[in-house]
Motif scaffolding. Structure first.
Motif, short mmCIF file in Angstrom:
data_model
loop_
_atom_site.label_atom_id
_atom_site.label_comp_id
_atom_site.label_asym_id
_atom_site.label_seq_id
_atom_site.Cartn_x
_atom_site.Cartn_y
_atom_site.Cartn_z
N GLN A 161 72.47 9.14 -65.76
CA GLN A 161 72.90 8.83 -67.14
C GLN A 161 74.40 8.94 -67.34
O GLN A 161 74.94 8.40 -68.31
CB GLN A 161 72.20 9.77 -68.12
N GLY A 162 75.09 9.70 -66.48
CA GLY A 162 76.53 9.87 -66.68
C GLY A 162 77.07 11.09 -65.96
O GLY A 162 76.45 11.61 -65.01
N TYR A 163 78.22 11.59 -66.44
CA TYR A 163 78.91 12.72 -65.82
C TYR A 163 78.93 13.90 -66.77
O TYR A 163 78.99 13.74 -67.99
CB TYR A 163 80.35 12.33 -65.48
N VAL A 164 78.95 15.11 -66.17
CA VAL A 164 79.10 16.34 -66.95
C VAL A 164 80.10 17.24 -66.24
O VAL A 164 80.24 17.18 -65.01
CB VAL A 164 77.75 17.09 -67.10
N GLN A 165 80.77 18.07 -67.03
CA GLN A 165 81.69 19.05 -66.44
C GLN A 165 81.46 20.42 -67.07
O GLN A 165 81.35 20.55 -68.29
CB GLN A 165 83.15 18.65 -66.62
N ASN A 166 81.43 21.44 -66.21
CA ASN A 166 81.27 22.81 -66.66
C ASN A 166 82.56 23.35 -67.28
O ASN A 166 83.65 22.83 -67.03
CB ASN A 166 80.89 23.72 -65.49
N MET A 167 82.40 24.41 -68.07
CA MET A 167 83.53 25.13 -68.64
C MET A 167 84.53 25.50 -67.54
O MET A 167 84.17 26.16 -66.56
CB MET A 167 83.02 26.39 -69.34
N PRO A 168 85.80 25.09 -67.67
CA PRO A 168 86.78 25.43 -66.63
C PRO A 168 87.23 26.89 -66.66
O PRO A 168 87.48 27.47 -65.60
CB PRO A 168 87.96 24.49 -66.94
N ALA A 169 87.36 27.48 -67.84
CA ALA A 169 87.85 28.86 -67.95
C ALA A 169 86.82 29.81 -67.35
O ALA A 169 85.68 29.87 -67.82
CB ALA A 169 88.13 29.20 -69.40
N THR A 170 87.22 30.55 -66.34
CA THR A 170 86.28 31.36 -65.58
C THR A 170 85.57 32.40 -66.45
O THR A 170 84.34 32.57 -66.35
CB THR A 170 87.01 32.07 -64.42
N GLY A 171 86.31 33.09 -67.31
CA GLY A 171 85.70 34.11 -68.15
C GLY A 171 84.65 33.54 -69.08
O GLY A 171 83.54 34.10 -69.22
N GLU A 172 84.97 32.43 -69.74
CA GLU A 172 84.02 31.82 -70.66
C GLU A 172 82.83 31.23 -69.91
O GLU A 172 81.69 31.29 -70.38
CB GLU A 172 84.72 30.74 -71.49
N TYR A 173 83.10 30.66 -68.72
CA TYR A 173 82.00 30.18 -67.89
C TYR A 173 81.02 31.32 -67.60
O TYR A 173 79.79 31.15 -67.70
CB TYR A 173 82.53 29.60 -66.57
#
Length: 454
Positions: A334-346
Motif C-alpha cells: 500500500q505504500g511506505y512507512v517510517q518509524n519515529m527517528p528520535a531514539t528516546g521517543e521511539y
C-alpha cells in the motif's frame, strides 16, 4: 584521464541535485497522514504467502564518522544500547503479532549505525527474538553491516551463530589524510583481518563500500584503495559518491568544504575506479555497484530482475520490507512507512506496546507506474513500453507519452527511442538519476534537498 568538452557540458547540465531514487515517492514527501493505525491495517492485509524482508536498525556507533548521512548517534557506554534493545524487542513482538502467520522472512539486514557494536550475546538474542516473532525460511539471507574497529573473536563467532550469509564492510578510502579528515581511521590490515575471519566462518558473500568525492581524496590515492580492495577479492563492491549534505547532517560541517573535489574531479574519480573494477572482471550493476559475474546481483541484472531499495541495488523480490528500530523505513504493497527517528521517543512508543510509525505515504496507481518506470531507469537504463503496458494496461499510456516527449526534447544527448522503449545512451548512464527525475511529479514541489547526481 581528462574529461572531454562533451562530458563537461553534460556534467554542467545534468549533474545537479536529484534524489537517489531508493524509493518513489522519495522520503521528503512522506507525511504525518500515515500513522500507526494505517500501518497496522497494512501489516494485517499482507498476503499470508508473502515473502518478507526485515531491516533492523541499530542507531549507535562508538565513533561518529563525519561523512556519514545515516541516522545514528555516538555512545561510549553500552547502557543506552541495552535500553534501546529492550524497546526494539517490544516492537518486534508487536509487529510480528500483526503479520499473517504464513508470511515468511527470506532476508534480514542488520544496519546502522554499527550493528557490530552489539555484545555477542545480544546479537544472538536479537536474532532469536526475530525468529520467534516471524516465520523464517530455511534459506534466509542474513546481511550485516560491519565496522572493523568493533570486531573481535567472540563477535565473529556470534555472527556465525546467527547465520550471517553476507558481510558488508565500510571502507571508504585507505588514505590516512582522507581518513583523518572524515574521522574514520581504519587500516587495510584491519579490513583484511575481517575478511579472513568471516570467510573462515563460512560466510560466502562479502561486500565492500568505497566512496569517491571525499575531502583531500586524489585520483592516485583512490587507485591505491581500489587496488587494495581488489586484493581482498570481495564478491561485491559499492562505489558511492560522497553526499555532502551538512544542512541535514550537522556533523558533516566538520568536513572542510574547500577540501572536497570539484564536479570534474569527482567524475574522474568515479570513472577511473569503475574502470579498474570492470577491468578486474566485475560487472557494473546500475550506477554504483559492481559484482562478480556469478554473484546473485549480477545474475539478477542479467535476468532483468534487478531491484532498488533503501539499501541500494538488490535481487530482493519479496513483497514487503518491514523496518524495525528508530527511523527505519518499511515498504508494503500500500505504500511506505517510517518509524519515529528520535531514539528516546521511539523507545517510549515501542515499550508502550504501540507501533512506532510517525509518517509515510500511500501510493496511488500513478505512483506505482512511475515507481516502476523510475526503477527500470535506475536498474536497466531502459523503460520497455511493452512491459509497462503488460503490467499496468492503459493506465501506463500517459507515462509512455511522457517518455516519447522526453526523447524528442532531449535531442539524443541522454536518451533515445529504441524500438518500443526509451533507452539511456551509454555515455549518459551515469546521469540515470537525472533521467529518473524527469518522471518524478513530486520533485517540482520543492520538498527536500538532495545530493549531486554524480
Amino acid at each position: 584521464m581528462a574529461i572531454d568538452l562533451k562530458t563537461q557540458s553534460l556534467l554542467a547540465r545534468f549533474g545537479g541535485q536529484v534524489p537517489r531514487y531508493t524509493s518513489y515517492p522519495t522520503a521528503p514527501h512522506f507525511h504525518q497522514g500515515i500513522d500507526c493505525d494505517n500501518y497496522a491495517q497494512w501489516l494485517q492485509a499482507l498476503d499470508p504467502g508473502e515473502g518478507l524482508s526485515l531491516y533492523v536498525h541499530i542507531p549507535y556507533c562508538d565513533r561518529l564518522c563525519w561523512f556519514c548521512a545515516c541516522h545514528t548517534r555516538q555512545t561510549l557506554r553500552y547502557a543506552p544500547i541495552t535500553a534501546y534493545l529492550k524497546a526494539l524487542y517490544r516492537e518486534i513482538d508487536t509487529v510480528g503479532g500483526l503479520v499473517p502467520a504464513g508470511a515468511c522472512v527470506r532476508a534480514v539486514h542488520l544496519g546502522g549505525g554499527s550493528p557490530t557494536m552489539l555484545l555477542p550475546e545480544d546479537m544472538v538474542d536479537l536474532m532469536a527474538r526475530l525468529r520467534v516473532a516471524f516465520r523464517f525460511s530455511d534459506d534466509v539471507e542474513i546481511s550485516v553491516e560491519m565496522d572493523p574497529n568493533d570486531l573481535d573473536v567472540p563477535r565473529y563467532d556470534a555472527l556465525a551463530a546467527i547465520g550471517m550469509t553476507r558481510a558488508s564492510l565500510g571502507v571508504q578510502d585507505f588514505d590516512p589524510k582522507v581518513q583523518e579528515t572524515i574521522n574514520r581511521i581504519q587500516t587495510f590490515e584491519q579490513t583484511r583481518s575481517v575478511v579472513d575471519s568471516v570467510r573462515a566462518r563460512g560466510v560466502r558473500s562479502i561486500n565492500c563500500d568505497l566512496l569517491y568525492g571525499l575531502p583531500h581524496q586524489t585520483l592516485a590515492g583512490l587507485e591505491r584503495t581500489v587496488s587494495d580492495i581488489l586484493s581482498l577479492d570481495p564478491d561485491r563492491i559499492a562505489l558511492f559518491g560522497y553526499a555532502h549534505v551538512p544542512w541535514m547532517k550537522k556533523h558533516q560541517q566538520m568536513i572542510p568544504a574547500e577540501a572536497l573535489p570539484g564536479a570534474e574531479a569527482r567524475f574522474e574519480q568515479m570513472q577511473r575506479a569503475g574502470a579498474m573494477l570492470t577491468e578486474a572482471g566485475y560487472r557494473a550493476i546500475g550506477i554504483d555497484h559492481f559484482a562478480k559475474p556469478d554473484d546473485r546481483l549480477a545474475v539478477a541484472m542479467r535476468d532483468g530482475r534487478l531491484k532498488r531499495n533503501f539499501q541500494g541495488y538488490t535481487d530482493d523480490a519479496n513483497g514487503a520490507l518491514i523496518g524495525l528500530g528508530a527511523s527505519s523505513i518499511g515498504r508494503l504493497p500500500q505504500g511506505y512507512v517510517q518509524n519515529m527517528p528520535a531514539t528516546g521517543e521511539y523507545q517510549r512508543m515501542a515499550e508502550s506496546g504501540s507501533l512506532c510509525v510517525v509518517r509515510g505515504i500511500e501510493v496511488s496507481l500513478e505512483d506505482r507506474i512511475r515507481r516502476d518506470a523510475i526503477e527500470r531507469v535506475m536498474c536497466d537504463f531502459r523503460i520497455d513500453f511493452a512491459q509497462l503496458r503488460a503490467e499496468w494496461g492503459p493506465a501506463a499510456e500517459p507515462l509512455i507519452a511522457e517518455a516519447r516527449r522526453l526523447a524528442a526534447a532531449d535531442g539524443g544527448e541522454l536518451v533515445a527511442l529504441d524500438g518500443d522503449a526509451l533507452s539511456l545512451r551509454p555515455q549518459a548512464r551515469v546521469f540515470a538519476r537525472s533521467v529518473a527525475a524527469a518522471f518524478d511529479t513530486y520533485l517540482q514541489t520543492g520538498k527536500g534537498r538532495h545530493s549531486i547526481a554524480v
